[in-house]
Scaffold this motif. Structure first.
Motif, mmCIF file in Angstrom:
data_model
loop_
_atom_site.group_PDB
_atom_site.id
_atom_site.type_symbol
_atom_site.label_atom_id
_atom_site.label_comp_id
_atom_site.label_asym_id
_atom_site.label_seq_id
_atom_site.Cartn_x
_atom_site.Cartn_y
_atom_site.Cartn_z
ATOM 1 N N GLY A 1 0.857 -1.178 0.000
ATOM 2 C CA GLY A 1 0.000 0.000 0.000
ATOM 3 C C GLY A 1 0.891 1.224 0.000
ATOM 4 N N GLU A 2 0.503 2.245 -0.752
ATOM 5 C CA GLU A 2 1.404 3.390 -0.926
ATOM 6 C C GLU A 2 0.612 4.689 -0.984
ATOM 7 O OE1 GLU A 2 5.246 4.387 -3.826
ATOM 8 O OE2 GLU A 2 3.941 2.680 -4.212
ATOM 9 N N VAL A 3 1.191 5.739 -0.422
ATOM 10 C CA VAL A 3 0.611 7.079 -0.528
ATOM 11 C C VAL A 3 1.750 8.031 -0.861
ATOM 12 C CG1 VAL A 3 0.761 7.354 1.990
ATOM 13 C CG2 VAL A 3 -0.679 8.900 0.663
ATOM 14 N N SER A 4 1.595 8.788 -1.932
ATOM 15 C CA SER A 4 2.710 9.605 -2.432
ATOM 16 C C SER A 4 2.925 10.884 -1.643
ATOM 17 C CB SER A 4 2.490 9.949 -3.905
ATOM 18 O OG SER A 4 1.268 10.664 -4.078
ATOM 19 N N LYS A 5 1.851 11.406 -1.022
ATOM 20 C CA LYS A 5 1.995 12.645 -0.258
ATOM 21 C C LYS A 5 1.148 12.586 1.008
ATOM 22 C CE LYS A 5 3.170 16.017 -3.864
ATOM 23 N NZ LYS A 5 2.830 17.348 -4.428
ATOM 24 N N CYS A 6 1.793 12.735 2.146
ATOM 25 C CA CYS A 6 1.068 12.812 3.412
ATOM 26 C C CYS A 6 1.894 13.668 4.375
ATOM 27 C CB CYS A 6 0.827 11.424 4.000
ATOM 28 S SG CYS A 6 2.314 10.459 4.289
ATOM 29 N N LYS A 7 1.211 14.387 5.226
ATOM 30 C CA LYS A 7 1.898 15.294 6.133
ATOM 31 C C LYS A 7 2.367 14.628 7.422
ATOM 32 C CE LYS A 7 -0.319 19.519 4.469
ATOM 33 N NZ LYS A 7 -1.122 20.720 4.831
ATOM 34 N N SER A 8 1.688 13.560 7.820
ATOM 35 C CA SER A 8 2.086 12.874 9.053
ATOM 36 C C SER A 8 2.230 11.383 8.810
ATOM 37 C CB SER A 8 1.046 13.113 10.158
ATOM 38 O OG SER A 8 -0.147 12.406 9.892
ATOM 39 N N MET A 9 3.015 10.722 9.654
ATOM 40 C CA MET A 9 3.245 9.293 9.516
ATOM 41 C C MET A 9 1.973 8.509 9.781
ATOM 42 S SD MET A 9 6.291 8.695 8.520
ATOM 43 C CE MET A 9 6.458 6.985 8.992
ATOM 44 N N ASN A 10 1.185 8.935 10.751
ATOM 45 C CA ASN A 10 -0.053 8.231 11.071
ATOM 46 C C ASN A 10 -1.017 8.224 9.895
ATOM 47 O OD1 ASN A 10 0.705 7.530 13.675
ATOM 48 N ND2 ASN A 10 -0.158 9.394 14.585
ATOM 49 N N VAL A 11 -1.141 9.391 9.253
ATOM 50 C CA VAL A 11 -1.996 9.480 8.065
ATOM 51 C C VAL A 11 -1.441 8.593 6.959
ATOM 52 C CG1 VAL A 11 -2.818 11.008 6.230
ATOM 53 C CG2 VAL A 11 -2.843 11.778 8.616
ATOM 54 N N GLY A 12 -0.126 8.573 6.821
ATOM 55 C CA GLY A 12 0.509 7.743 5.795
ATOM 56 C C GLY A 12 0.220 6.267 6.014
ATOM 57 N N ARG A 13 0.342 5.813 7.256
ATOM 58 C CA ARG A 13 0.078 4.405 7.573
ATOM 59 C C ARG A 13 -1.376 4.040 7.271
ATOM 60 N NH1 ARG A 13 3.112 5.857 12.281
ATOM 61 N NH2 ARG A 13 5.222 4.975 12.237
ATOM 62 N N MET A 14 -2.289 4.882 7.722
ATOM 63 C CA MET A 14 -3.709 4.608 7.508
ATOM 64 C C MET A 14 -4.065 4.616 6.026
ATOM 65 S SD MET A 14 -5.421 6.804 10.627
ATOM 66 C CE MET A 14 -7.075 6.464 10.034
ATOM 67 N N SER A 15 -3.513 5.588 5.295
ATOM 68 C CA SER A 15 -3.797 5.687 3.863
ATOM 69 C C SER A 15 -3.219 4.500 3.107
ATOM 70 C CB SER A 15 -3.230 6.993 3.299
ATOM 71 O OG SER A 15 -3.840 8.110 3.914
ATOM 72 N N ALA A 16 -2.012 4.085 3.489
ATOM 73 C CA ALA A 16 -1.382 2.938 2.831
ATOM 74 C C ALA A 16 -2.186 1.668 3.075
ATOM 75 C CB ALA A 16 0.044 2.764 3.333
ATOM 76 N N LEU A 17 -2.682 1.497 4.300
ATOM 77 C CA LEU A 17 -3.501 0.324 4.626
ATOM 78 C C LEU A 17 -4.803 0.339 3.826
ATOM 79 C CD1 LEU A 17 -4.133 -2.189 6.271
ATOM 80 C CD2 LEU A 17 -4.962 -0.704 8.117
ATOM 81 N N ASN A 18 -5.454 1.496 3.761
ATOM 82 C CA ASN A 18 -6.696 1.608 3.001
ATOM 83 C C ASN A 18 -6.476 1.339 1.517
ATOM 84 O OD1 ASN A 18 -8.369 2.207 5.182
ATOM 85 N ND2 ASN A 18 -7.960 4.407 5.046
ATOM 86 N N ASN A 19 -5.364 1.841 0.995
ATOM 87 C CA ASN A 19 -5.057 1.609 -0.414
ATOM 88 C C ASN A 19 -4.808 0.131 -0.692
ATOM 89 O OD1 ASN A 19 -5.304 4.311 -0.991
ATOM 90 N ND2 ASN A 19 -3.112 4.752 -0.864
ATOM 91 N N ALA A 20 -4.136 -0.550 0.259
ATOM 92 C CA ALA A 20 -3.894 -1.989 0.114
ATOM 93 C C ALA A 20 -5.215 -2.757 0.147
ATOM 94 C CB ALA A 20 -2.966 -2.484 1.223
ATOM 95 N N LYS A 21 -6.102 -2.380 1.062
ATOM 96 C CA LYS A 21 -7.424 -3.013 1.135
ATOM 97 C C LYS A 21 -8.205 -2.806 -0.160
ATOM 98 C CE LYS A 21 -8.204 -2.591 6.139
ATOM 99 N NZ LYS A 21 -9.086 -1.953 7.154
ATOM 100 N N ASN A 22 -8.182 -1.581 -0.652
ATOM 101 C CA ASN A 22 -8.903 -1.266 -1.891
ATOM 102 C C ASN A 22 -8.383 -2.100 -3.055
ATOM 103 O OD1 ASN A 22 -10.389 0.634 -0.505
ATOM 104 N ND2 ASN A 22 -9.187 2.383 -1.219
ATOM 105 N N GLU A 23 -7.062 -2.199 -3.152
ATOM 106 C CA GLU A 23 -6.448 -2.950 -4.245
ATOM 107 C C GLU A 23 -6.831 -4.427 -4.162
ATOM 108 O OE1 GLU A 23 -4.289 -4.083 -7.539
ATOM 109 O OE2 GLU A 23 -4.881 -2.088 -6.875
ATOM 110 N N LEU A 24 -6.777 -4.986 -2.962
ATOM 111 C CA LEU A 24 -7.113 -6.396 -2.783
ATOM 112 C C LEU A 24 -8.590 -6.650 -3.079
ATOM 113 C CD1 LEU A 24 -6.100 -9.170 -1.995
ATOM 114 C CD2 LEU A 24 -6.508 -8.598 0.404
ATOM 115 N N ALA A 25 -9.448 -5.768 -2.581
ATOM 116 C CA ALA A 25 -10.884 -5.914 -2.825
ATOM 117 C C ALA A 25 -11.200 -5.819 -4.317
ATOM 118 C CB ALA A 25 -11.662 -4.847 -2.053
#
Length: 224
Positions: free
Chosen positions: A90-114
């Motif tokens: 899971g990847e996010v190209s731009k995020c201001k905080s690490m927490n947001v990056g982790r959550m966004s990467a997880l959501n992107n991975a879920k979306n891709e798998l689904a």
């Protein structure tokens, strides 16, 4: 004379065992060499990966380990559990905080798998259209959309973070990339529950619905 024959038989039996063991050893020796060569090549891949990460400016997004340890642990776990778990990123190209990056990467991975699983179901269902055009044409899109949304919400228990890497963009934001393991069994269970709810919301025939259920349980590929 009988005693001599008995001793001869024992001697021949002993020789056959020695020869058999010798053949087994000879046969096993090349495999051992190949295994050593394989480990050597894996070591090269690992070193090149670490080298490339650092050259591209990536650092480990985890203060409890070094990048070398995190990547090595990941590769070992991936090889050891490949029959029960698969890797997904899971990847996010731009995020201001690490927490947001982790959550966004997880959501992107879920979306891709689904989406991967939805695509497989859609392809399977489309192959049945010719057999039941009137029934499937109106309900197919509704079922696939319902499955995709339900699957995204059901994947948390099937995905675990292995490690994440981060690098800073020129504008000061962070580029975050995470590597996850997906438990195949848990993922299929979640998919079965999601497809069941989606089928109940449509007017699929019993025969078609049973074929879809069977495909999800026995024919779906995870992480492909």
């Amino acid at each position: 004379m009988l005693k001599f024959r008995f001793i001869s038989v024992l001697a021949l039996f002993a020789i056959s065992i020695v020869l058999h063991c010798g053949q087994s050893y000879v046969a096993a020796a090349p495999a051992s060499k190949l295994e050593k060569q394989l480990e050597k090549q894996r070591g090269k891949v690992y070193k090149e990966l670490i080298k490339q990460y650092k050259a591209d400016g990536w650092t480990l997004a985890d203060n409890n380990r070094t990048m070398e340890v995190a990547v090595l642990e990941h590769l070992i776990a991936r090889d050891a559990n490949k029959d029960v778990k698969v890797e997904i990123t899971g990847e996010v190209s731009k995020c201001k905080s690490m927490n947001v990056g982790r959550m966004s990467a997880l959501n992107n991975a879920k979306n891709e798998l689904a989406m991967q699983m939805s695509g497989q179901i859609e392809g399977m269902v489309s192959s049945l259209v010719a057999a039941d055009v009137n029934n499937l044409a109106a309900e197919q899109d509704k079922m696939i959309a319902g499955f995709t949304n339900k699957m995204k919400a059901s994947l948390s228990g099937a995905i675990e973070l292995s490690y994440g890497i981060v690098k800073q963009n020129p504008d000061g934001t962070n580029h975050y990339k995470a590597f996850f393991f997906v438990d195949k069994s848990k993922c299929i269970d979640a998919a079965s529950a999601a497809i069941e709810k989606s089928i109940q919301e449509t007017k699929m025939s019993v025969e078609i619905a049973d074929q879809i259920r069977d495909f999800v349980k026995n024919g779906m590929e995870i992480g492909q």
